[in-house]
Scaffold this motif. Structure first.
Motif, PDB file in Angstrom:
ATOM      1  N   ARG A  16       0.911  -1.183   0.031  1.00 62.68           N
ATOM      2  CA  ARG A  16      -0.017   0.190   0.004  1.00 62.68           C
ATOM      3  C   ARG A  16       1.028   1.305   0.099  1.00 62.68           C
ATOM      4  N   GLY A  17       2.020   0.968   0.016  1.00 67.12           N
ATOM      5  CA  GLY A  17       2.885   2.280  -0.209  1.00 67.12           C
ATOM      6  C   GLY A  17       3.578   2.945   1.170  1.00 67.12           C
ATOM      7  N   PHE A  18       3.386   1.861   2.203  1.00 68.42           N
ATOM      8  CA  PHE A  18       3.920   2.430   3.571  1.00 68.42           C
ATOM      9  C   PHE A  18       5.455   1.967   3.609  1.00 68.42           C
ATOM     10  N   ASP A  19       6.381   2.697   3.767  1.00 69.08           N
ATOM     11  CA  ASP A  19       7.669   2.538   3.614  1.00 69.08           C
ATOM     12  C   ASP A  19       8.483   1.991   4.813  1.00 69.08           C
ATOM     13  N   GLU A  20       7.818   2.196   6.006  1.00 69.30           N
ATOM     14  CA  GLU A  20       8.335   1.928   7.373  1.00 69.30           C
ATOM     15  C   GLU A  20       7.279   1.296   8.027  1.00 69.30           C
TER      16      GLU A  20
END
Length: 94
Positions: A16-20
């Motif tokens: 979903r694009g969450f990098d952390e």
């Protein structure tokens, strides 16, 4: 209620694009005064309970409940008698 394991949650958040993605645990009866974050957050409560207040509206969250907060949104947090743990994906806005 069946909760995903952390690796499954992390993979879904990354898609979903969450990098952390991190696990956060809070002490019993802890209060966190009004604050904001420089990142968008999308979280899943996995243990304990918490109360999240945004724009004067308080939600009581328990295991299996999700919450999302946009970067820069002022909010308050209060944790229950057993504290709480949630997994949260974080992403820089934009």
């Amino acid at each position: 209620m069946s909760l995903p394991d952390f690796d499954t949650f992390r993979a879904a958040q990354a898609a979903r694009g969450f990098d952390e993605v991190v696990a956060r645990s809070w002490a019993p009866d802890e209060d966190v005064a009004t604050h904001s974050h420089p990142f968008d957050a999308d979280a899943l409560v996995i243990a304990g309970e918490m109360w999240l207040t945004v724009d004067g509206v308080t939600r009581h969250l328990r295991p299996g409940d999700r919450f999302a907060i946009a970067a820069g949104t002022p909010h308050e947090e209060r944790y229950g008698a057993d504290g709480a743990t949630y997994w949260v994906g974080r992403a820089e806005p934009g």
